[in-house]
Design a protein around this motif. Structure first.
Motif, PDB file in Angstrom:
ATOM      1  N   TYR A   1     -41.875  -1.736  17.487  1.00  0.00           N
ATOM      2  CA  TYR A   1     -41.909  -3.262  17.180  1.00  0.00           C
ATOM      3  C   TYR A   1     -43.311  -4.010  17.197  1.00  0.00           C
ATOM      4  CZ  TYR A   1     -43.165  -2.605  22.054  1.00  0.00           C
ATOM      5  OH  TYR A   1     -43.591  -2.077  23.332  1.00  0.00           O
ATOM      6  N   LEU A   2     -44.482  -2.760  16.828  1.00  0.00           N
ATOM      7  CA  LEU A   2     -45.757  -3.304  16.603  1.00  0.00           C
ATOM      8  C   LEU A   2     -46.111  -3.483  15.288  1.00  0.00           C
ATOM      9  CD1 LEU A   2     -47.625  -2.377  20.069  1.00  0.00           C
ATOM     10  CD2 LEU A   2     -46.301  -4.533  19.409  1.00  0.00           C
ATOM     11  N   THR A   3     -46.894  -4.243  14.783  1.00  0.00           N
ATOM     12  CA  THR A   3     -47.661  -4.224  13.274  1.00  0.00           C
ATOM     13  C   THR A   3     -48.769  -3.341  13.693  1.00  0.00           C
ATOM     14  OG1 THR A   3     -49.000  -6.170  13.776  1.00  0.00           O
ATOM     15  CG2 THR A   3     -46.860  -6.629  12.857  1.00  0.00           C
ATOM     16  N   PRO A   4     -49.572  -2.892  12.444  1.00  0.00           N
ATOM     17  CA  PRO A   4     -50.643  -2.154  12.605  1.00  0.00           C
ATOM     18  C   PRO A   4     -51.842  -2.815  13.273  1.00  0.00           C
ATOM     19  CG  PRO A   4     -49.734  -1.918  10.148  1.00  0.00           C
ATOM     20  CD  PRO A   4     -48.864  -3.197  11.061  1.00  0.00           C
ATOM     21  N   GLN A   5     -51.465  -4.261  13.501  1.00  0.00           N
ATOM     22  CA  GLN A   5     -52.761  -4.983  14.292  1.00  0.00           C
ATOM     23  C   GLN A   5     -52.252  -5.177  15.697  1.00  0.00           C
ATOM     24  OE1 GLN A   5     -51.340  -6.368  11.335  1.00  0.00           O
ATOM     25  NE2 GLN A   5     -52.864  -5.299  10.061  1.00  0.00           N
ATOM     26  N   ARG A   6     -51.015  -4.549  16.146  1.00  0.00           N
ATOM     27  CA  ARG A   6     -50.608  -4.553  17.448  1.00  0.00           C
ATOM     28  C   ARG A   6     -50.272  -5.849  17.648  1.00  0.00           C
ATOM     29  NH1 ARG A   6     -50.807   0.216  19.550  1.00  0.00           N
ATOM     30  NH2 ARG A   6     -50.115  -0.738  21.676  1.00  0.00           N
ATOM     31  N   HIS A   7     -49.481  -6.605  16.866  1.00  0.00           N
ATOM     32  CA  HIS A   7     -48.814  -7.840  17.257  1.00  0.00           C
ATOM     33  C   HIS A   7     -47.445  -7.390  17.175  1.00  0.00           C
ATOM     34  CE1 HIS A   7     -52.701 -10.033  15.296  1.00  0.00           C
ATOM     35  NE2 HIS A   7     -52.567  -9.745  16.449  1.00  0.00           N
ATOM     36  N   ILE A   8     -46.493  -8.130  17.913  1.00  0.00           N
ATOM     37  CA  ILE A   8     -45.172  -8.147  17.695  1.00  0.00           C
ATOM     38  C   ILE A   8     -44.643  -8.369  16.181  1.00  0.00           C
ATOM     39  CG2 ILE A   8     -42.870  -8.664  18.433  1.00  0.00           C
ATOM     40  CD1 ILE A   8     -43.948  -9.187  21.128  1.00  0.00           C
ATOM     41  N   ASP A   9     -43.866  -7.248  15.758  1.00  0.00           N
ATOM     42  CA  ASP A   9     -43.206  -7.520  14.418  1.00  0.00           C
ATOM     43  C   ASP A   9     -41.723  -7.968  14.734  1.00  0.00           C
ATOM     44  OD1 ASP A   9     -41.912  -7.139  11.986  1.00  0.00           O
ATOM     45  OD2 ASP A   9     -42.970  -5.393  11.396  1.00  0.00           O
ATOM     46  N   MET A  10     -41.878  -9.526  14.548  1.00  0.00           N
ATOM     47  CA  MET A  10     -40.792 -10.162  14.944  1.00  0.00           C
ATOM     48  C   MET A  10     -39.408 -10.045  13.960  1.00  0.00           C
ATOM     49  SD  MET A  10     -41.179 -11.776  17.706  1.00  0.00           S
ATOM     50  CE  MET A  10     -39.563 -12.708  17.757  1.00  0.00           C
ATOM     51  N   PRO A  11     -39.742  -9.924  12.566  1.00  0.00           N
ATOM     52  CA  PRO A  11     -38.720  -9.660  11.688  1.00  0.00           C
ATOM     53  C   PRO A  11     -37.904  -8.411  11.885  1.00  0.00           C
ATOM     54  CG  PRO A  11     -40.391 -10.817  10.404  1.00  0.00           C
ATOM     55  CD  PRO A  11     -40.785 -10.369  12.003  1.00  0.00           C
ATOM     56  N   LYS A  12     -38.727  -7.344  12.081  1.00  0.00           N
ATOM     57  CA  LYS A  12     -37.938  -6.087  12.656  1.00  0.00           C
ATOM     58  C   LYS A  12     -37.559  -6.016  13.869  1.00  0.00           C
ATOM     59  CE  LYS A  12     -40.539  -2.362  11.441  1.00  0.00           C
ATOM     60  NZ  LYS A  12     -41.187  -1.257  11.321  1.00  0.00           N
ATOM     61  N   THR A  13     -38.143  -6.693  14.916  1.00  0.00           N
ATOM     62  CA  THR A  13     -37.472  -6.687  16.316  1.00  0.00           C
ATOM     63  C   THR A  13     -36.179  -7.513  16.193  1.00  0.00           C
ATOM     64  OG1 THR A  13     -39.659  -6.778  17.202  1.00  0.00           O
ATOM     65  CG2 THR A  13     -37.723  -7.679  18.487  1.00  0.00           C
ATOM     66  N   LEU A  14     -36.423  -8.717  15.380  1.00  0.00           N
ATOM     67  CA  LEU A  14     -35.030  -9.281  15.249  1.00  0.00           C
ATOM     68  C   LEU A  14     -33.919  -8.623  14.657  1.00  0.00           C
ATOM     69  CD1 LEU A  14     -36.274 -13.074  14.750  1.00  0.00           C
ATOM     70  CD2 LEU A  14     -35.199 -12.138  16.678  1.00  0.00           C
ATOM     71  N   GLU A  15     -34.115  -7.911  13.564  1.00  0.00           N
ATOM     72  CA  GLU A  15     -33.226  -7.139  12.921  1.00  0.00           C
ATOM     73  C   GLU A  15     -32.480  -6.205  13.558  1.00  0.00           C
ATOM     74  OE1 GLU A  15     -33.584  -3.953   9.030  1.00  0.00           O
ATOM     75  OE2 GLU A  15     -35.211  -5.321   9.393  1.00  0.00           O
ATOM     76  N   ARG A  16     -33.432  -5.527  14.612  1.00  0.00           N
ATOM     77  CA  ARG A  16     -32.905  -4.318  15.301  1.00  0.00           C
ATOM     78  C   ARG A  16     -32.098  -4.719  16.689  1.00  0.00           C
ATOM     79  NH1 ARG A  16     -36.700   0.874  14.796  1.00  0.00           N
ATOM     80  NH2 ARG A  16     -37.250   0.818  12.500  1.00  0.00           N
ATOM     81  N   PHE A  17     -32.384  -6.174  16.929  1.00  0.00           N
ATOM     82  CA  PHE A  17     -31.879  -6.295  18.370  1.00  0.00           C
ATOM     83  C   PHE A  17     -30.336  -6.418  18.610  1.00  0.00           C
ATOM     84  CE2 PHE A  17     -30.134  -9.832  21.045  1.00  0.00           C
ATOM     85  CZ  PHE A  17     -30.750  -9.679  22.235  1.00  0.00           C
ATOM     86  N   PRO A  18     -29.518  -6.836  17.587  1.00  0.00           N
ATOM     87  CA  PRO A  18     -28.040  -6.327  17.776  1.00  0.00           C
ATOM     88  C   PRO A  18     -27.724  -5.092  18.277  1.00  0.00           C
ATOM     89  CG  PRO A  18     -28.389  -7.623  15.809  1.00  0.00           C
ATOM     90  CD  PRO A  18     -29.757  -7.373  16.169  1.00  0.00           C
ATOM     91  N   ALA A  19     -28.260  -4.215  17.633  1.00  0.00           N
ATOM     92  CA  ALA A  19     -28.003  -2.550  17.897  1.00  0.00           C
ATOM     93  C   ALA A  19     -28.549  -2.291  19.020  1.00  0.00           C
ATOM     94  CB  ALA A  19     -28.737  -1.619  16.623  1.00  0.00           C
ATOM     95  N   ILE A  20     -29.879  -2.828  19.484  1.00  0.00           N
ATOM     96  CA  ILE A  20     -30.538  -2.340  20.947  1.00  0.00           C
ATOM     97  C   ILE A  20     -29.503  -3.041  21.936  1.00  0.00           C
ATOM     98  CG2 ILE A  20     -32.541  -3.019  22.334  1.00  0.00           C
ATOM     99  CD1 ILE A  20     -34.161  -2.981  19.728  1.00  0.00           C
ATOM    100  N   PHE A  21     -28.953  -4.399  21.653  1.00  0.00           N
ATOM    101  CA  PHE A  21     -28.438  -4.920  22.573  1.00  0.00           C
ATOM    102  C   PHE A  21     -27.021  -4.292  22.897  1.00  0.00           C
ATOM    103  CE2 PHE A  21     -25.289  -8.354  24.067  1.00  0.00           C
ATOM    104  CZ  PHE A  21     -26.215  -8.904  25.458  1.00  0.00           C
ATOM    105  N   SER A  22     -26.505  -3.615  21.734  1.00  0.00           N
ATOM    106  CA  SER A  22     -25.158  -3.109  21.993  1.00  0.00           C
ATOM    107  C   SER A  22     -25.069  -1.749  22.720  1.00  0.00           C
ATOM    108  CB  SER A  22     -24.257  -2.915  20.501  1.00  0.00           C
ATOM    109  OG  SER A  22     -24.908  -2.200  19.632  1.00  0.00           O
TER     110      SER A  22
END
Length: 222
Positions: free
Chosen positions: A191-212
């Motif tokens: 969930y981190l970018t190469p600069q070690r920031h949170i990759d929000m698009p990727k995190t939001l994309e996977r959130f439903p699967a993580i939550f379920s």
């Protein structure tokens, strides 16, 4: 000096010294008092004119509880290792003190290295581990072992049993878990970018699967 040790030529350890010596009692050199710590540091001000922020002394006492090596090592770190503060016209601030404390801990200087070696002793390790886990009772650790660790200066028994000072409270848990710390995998989290920031698009994309509970991608972060 309750349990000093002698090493043989084959590096075997003889505990308790010579069988022909008589040890009547344990001897421990006391720590400095709070006023002695303050007066010792103020000798530097008296000789050089360089001042300390008065707030330092409260923190110094909590960090050392008068342990002589720690008191002197912190003073040396502040007044000599810090090149900026070698200019005696520059007052020493609380921020300077915090940095000196962190530098001392990170340096793993001789005294702290010896402390680490003591933690390898079974009787020391058992007392410290029980203390950190909150499982210190008369049934879990022998009284003699507690007294031994008190004599070493690692813990205090009054007003309650605790690790002696704030620096030891930070260093000891670090040392007990050091091997585990350095063997933790440092793979880049998904969930981190190469600069070690949170990759929000990727995190939001996977959130439903993580939550379920249908996504196992979190396993890679452990």
């Amino acid at each position: 000096m309750r349990d000093y040790r002698i090493h043989t030529q084959h590096q075997e350890i003889i505990t308790g010294g010579s069988a022909f010596n008589i040890k009547a009692e344990s001897l421990r050199l006391d720590n400095l008092t709070e006023s002695e710590v303050r007066n010792l540091w103020l000798q530097h001000t008296g000789e050089t004119g360089q001042t300390f922020d008065d707030n330092i002394f409260v923190q110094l006492w909590e960090d050392t509880h008068g342990q002589p090596w720690l008191v002197n090592a912190l003073a040396y770190e502040l007044t000599w290792h810090n090149k900026h503060l070698r200019n005696r016209n520059v007052p020493i601030t609380l921020e300077d003190y915090w940095q000196a404390k962190e530098n001392l801990i990170q340096s793993r200087a001789t005294h702290l290295d010896q402390l680490t070696d003591k933690l390898k002793e079974a009787r020391v390790h058992s007392v410290i581990s029980a203390l950190l886990s909150g499982k210190v009772t008369g049934d879990t650790i022998p009284t003699d072992d507690v007294q031994y660790v008190v004599d070493l200066g690692l813990i205090e028994s009054r007003p309650q049993l605790r690790i002696s000072n704030r620096i030891y409270q930070e260093v000891i848990p670090r040392e007990l878990t050091w091997t585990r710390q350095i063997t933790i995998a440092h793979e880049q989290s998904w969930y981190l970018t190469p600069q070690r920031h949170i990759d929000m698009p990727k995190t939001l994309e996977r959130f439903p699967a993580i939550f379920s509970g249908k996504c196992r991608c979190l396993d890679r972060t452990l």
